[in-house]
Structure formats: C-alpha cells, structure tokens
Enzyme design. Sequence first.
Site, PDB file in Angstrom:
ATOM      1  N   TYR A   7      65.206  66.573  20.928  1.00  0.00           N
ATOM      2  CA  TYR A   7      65.691  65.211  21.144  1.00  0.00           C
ATOM      3  C   TYR A   7      64.725  64.437  22.036  1.00  0.00           C
ATOM      4  O   TYR A   7      64.365  63.285  21.736  1.00  0.00           O
ATOM      5  CB  TYR A   7      67.081  65.251  21.783  1.00  0.00           C
ATOM      6  CG  TYR A   7      67.681  63.898  22.055  1.00  0.00           C
ATOM      7  CD1 TYR A   7      68.357  63.209  21.050  1.00  0.00           C
ATOM      8  CD2 TYR A   7      67.572  63.292  23.308  1.00  0.00           C
ATOM      9  CE1 TYR A   7      68.911  61.955  21.289  1.00  0.00           C
ATOM     10  CE2 TYR A   7      68.120  62.051  23.555  1.00  0.00           C
ATOM     11  CZ  TYR A   7      68.791  61.388  22.545  1.00  0.00           C
ATOM     12  OH  TYR A   7      69.325  60.141  22.792  1.00  0.00           O
TER      13      TYR A   7
ATOM     14  N   SER B  47      66.502  55.897  25.065  1.00  0.00           N
ATOM     15  CA  SER B  47      67.095  56.773  26.069  1.00  0.00           C
ATOM     16  C   SER B  47      66.153  56.893  27.256  1.00  0.00           C
ATOM     17  O   SER B  47      64.932  56.744  27.124  1.00  0.00           O
ATOM     18  CB  SER B  47      67.341  58.157  25.462  1.00  0.00           C
ATOM     19  OG  SER B  47      67.717  59.100  26.439  1.00  0.00           O
TER      20      SER B  47
END
Length: 338
Positions: free
Chosen positions: A156, A143
């Site tokens: 996260y 990501s």
Amino acid sequence: MELKKSPRIVVITGASGGIGRASARLFAREGDHVALLARGSTGLQAAAREVRDLGGDPLTITVDTADHHALEQAADRIEAELGPIDVWVNDAFTSVFARFVDIDPEEFLRVTEVTYLGFVNGTRAALTRMLPRDRGVIVQVGSALAHRGIPLQSPYCGAKHAMWGFHESLLTELRHEHSNVQVTSVAMPGVNTPQFRWVSSRLPMQAQPVPPFYQPEVAARAVLYAAAHPQRRAYWVGATTAATIVANRVAGGLLDRYLARTGVSSQQTDTPRPDDQKANLWEPVDGEDGHDHGAHGVFDDRAIAHSPQQWASQHRRALGVTALSLAGGLAVRARRTA
C-alpha cells in the site's frame, strides 16, 4: 436572488464504502449527478439510495479499476447516460497487512494494480474526455503514507508513493500545456473505514488505523473542497498527516526508529483475528453476507469527527494574511510604547 448552480457530473471509484461512500453523500447534497464505481454490488446499491435520497442523481457501475478496458467502457457509459464528466475522484484500493516477506508476489502485484494502476487508469479515462473540452477536475485520494512508509503495509505504501510521483509528473505536464484541466491530491490520515475488516491480513490480531484516526466524513469534506478548489497541488487532512510528512522531511531516520518500535503494535487491536475472516484482495466481500457495511468501520467510539488542521490547510492564505496583520499591529504598538 441567488442562482442555483448546475449539477456536476461526478465519478467516484471505491464508492461502495469508506471515504468514497462518504464523499458520494456530500456531492449528492450539492445536487450533483454521481457515478458510483466499485466491485461490490450491495454497497453500490445502498450508496445509490443515499445519493438519491439526498438530492443527487446516481448511476452505479460494477467495475474493477485495475481493468483499464472495463474502466474506459464505464466512462463511456457515464457520459452517455449522465453527460460530460466534470469531476473524477480516484479512491478505490486494496491492501495486505503483513510483513513484506510474508506477502506473495501475486498479492503484491494485485495491490499495486488496484491501488496504483487503478488511479492511473481512472486518470487516463478522465483525461481522455476532459482534455478535448479543456475543463475538468481530477482528485486523487492520497495518504500520509504516500510520503512516509510504515511497517506491515509495504504494498500500500509503495502504491501510494507511486501515485504521488505520478501526480507530480502529470501536474507539470498539464501546466506546461496551459491546460484548464486540473488535478489535485488529498493526503489522508488513518480513517475509520470498513477496510480494516476487508483487506487481506496475516496479523495475529485485528487490524486498525494508526491512532489517532478520523471519521470518513472528515476525509469526504476534504475531497469535496478539493474538487471545488483544485488550484492547490495537494491538501493535508489531520494533524497527524501534517506531523508525519514534516517529521519525515526533517528527521526521517528518527522516524524510522520510532516506527520500528511502535508501528507494528499500533496497527493492531487486542482482539484476535479470525482465521476465516474474508478478504477483498481478489473478490469483493461487500454484500457477501447480504449486509451493507457503509462508510464507517468499527471504531466510531474512538474516531475524531473534526479536523482544525484541515480547515487551516484549506485557508492557509487567509491565515497567513491574518498572521502578518497581527504581526504588523504588534510592531506598531511596540514602536508606540518604546
């Protein structure tokens, strides 16, 4: 006459929805045998039907990637029923949308166990089988948030940062040993997946990916490409990913202030979050209501279906040669007209 390639044995974690689900479809179109791993059974069975209909050979295994023993058993079963694993795609994750101070220690640990250690466990299971054969590819679905933290997603972001450090460490070890096993990473932008109605949230409004965001098929095409071209250490998907990573490198402090102003509101819609909304932190919500949520979230009308930047990232060498050729041609023309 073109010879048909042999089908690969491909493992995808988090295959019941989102990027994992969309990736399974693309590998199926290649005629590959696809092992689909996730906690929820309804989405897995639906994904298996799609793989079969598209020409692939599916195997579904219900497993929590945070459990390394269970994941090792899953890998044993895959090799026994499908054959030696060629490609392992780590994609499973969970999260909590909330301020850090509002997240319980147990919740933070759970996100870390799934979103970071789940990748570690999957990588270990793959390497245990690939290294003796000296072949295989591992794709880490990363990501932009592995390189730049944002508000409301501390567990996260922390897990994805850890994954990137782990990826770099492993990459150097494999190269030191001159191993033919290859590992690569794909940094994703915001993607229209069901996660924004699945993950635990304490936000007053419904969560959304940071705009602009992309359809899961864009991400899946990057995963498929990375699996076939793992020589690159990482790929970036989406102009927002490239802009975020570069901006953080050159002006991290300015980005801190920008995200402090915009990062909270940009991750929420105008719709209030129901107090009884189910979350998949501890148990899967996939199929709880008998419904398969598929690969897409609820933002189809706003999600981008194509990424020119993705193509550029995959073909940057050709673009560089073209740019040099154009520059050379312009220089020659300039000399002639001088």
